[in-house]
Design a protein around this motif. Structure first.
Motif, short mmCIF file in Angstrom:
data_model
loop_
_atom_site.label_atom_id
_atom_site.label_comp_id
_atom_site.label_asym_id
_atom_site.label_seq_id
_atom_site.Cartn_x
_atom_site.Cartn_y
_atom_site.Cartn_z
N SER A 168 0.82 -1.21 0.00
CA SER A 168 0.00 0.00 0.00
C SER A 168 0.85 1.26 0.00
N ILE A 169 2.10 1.17 0.43
CA ILE A 169 2.99 2.34 0.47
C ILE A 169 3.79 2.53 -0.81
N SER A 170 3.53 1.70 -1.80
CA SER A 170 4.32 1.74 -3.03
C SER A 170 3.40 1.78 -4.25
N PRO A 171 3.81 2.52 -5.30
CA PRO A 171 2.99 2.56 -6.51
C PRO A 171 3.17 1.34 -7.42
N LEU A 172 4.15 0.49 -7.13
CA LEU A 172 4.42 -0.64 -8.02
C LEU A 172 3.34 -1.70 -7.96
#
Length: 122
Positions: A53-57
């Motif tokens: 959830s903390i990453s756009p990947l």
């Protein structure tokens, strides 16, 4: 909860090289940071193997890992600086799998993912 089988050889390497003489979470974080900094050959190509959830990947996307993030950013989790869609940003190392890297880099990144998958924390 551990999501990975215990690997005695890896446990020994981590205890003797990454967190040796680390008596508190801050010392463990610095031990891991130095271990990864010393063993990872940057840059390397990596693939996202799990979404966070903390990453756009998204799973399967590829990036170029360029360096470790700052020591301050790695006090609770290890992050690497990557090139992604023309931008530079920090991403959780546990989210990535090297796909074009030397053996030491692959082993060091997998050591960190093993630590996370076993439920160990800094």
């Amino acid at each position: 909860m551990a999501n990975r089988q215990k690997d005695e050889e890896r446990e020994y390497r981590i205890m003797m090289e990454a967190v040796v003489d680390a008596y508190c979470p801050e010392e463990q974080a610095m031990g891991w940071y130095c271990y990864l900094q010393d063993r990872i050959a940057f840059p390397f190509k990596a693939r996202c193997i799990r979404e966070r959830s903390i990453s756009p990947l998204r799973k399967g996307e590829e990036v170029i890992a360029e360096s470790m993030a700052s020591e301050d950013d790695c006090m609770h989790e290890m992050f690497v600086m990557v090139k992604w869609k023309g931008r530079s940003m920090g991403l959780p190392l546990a989210q990535l799998e090297p796909i074009s890297a030397d053996e030491d880099t692959i082993e060091a990144v997998d050591d960190w993912r093993y630590w996370v998958d076993r439920g160990y924390e800094l």
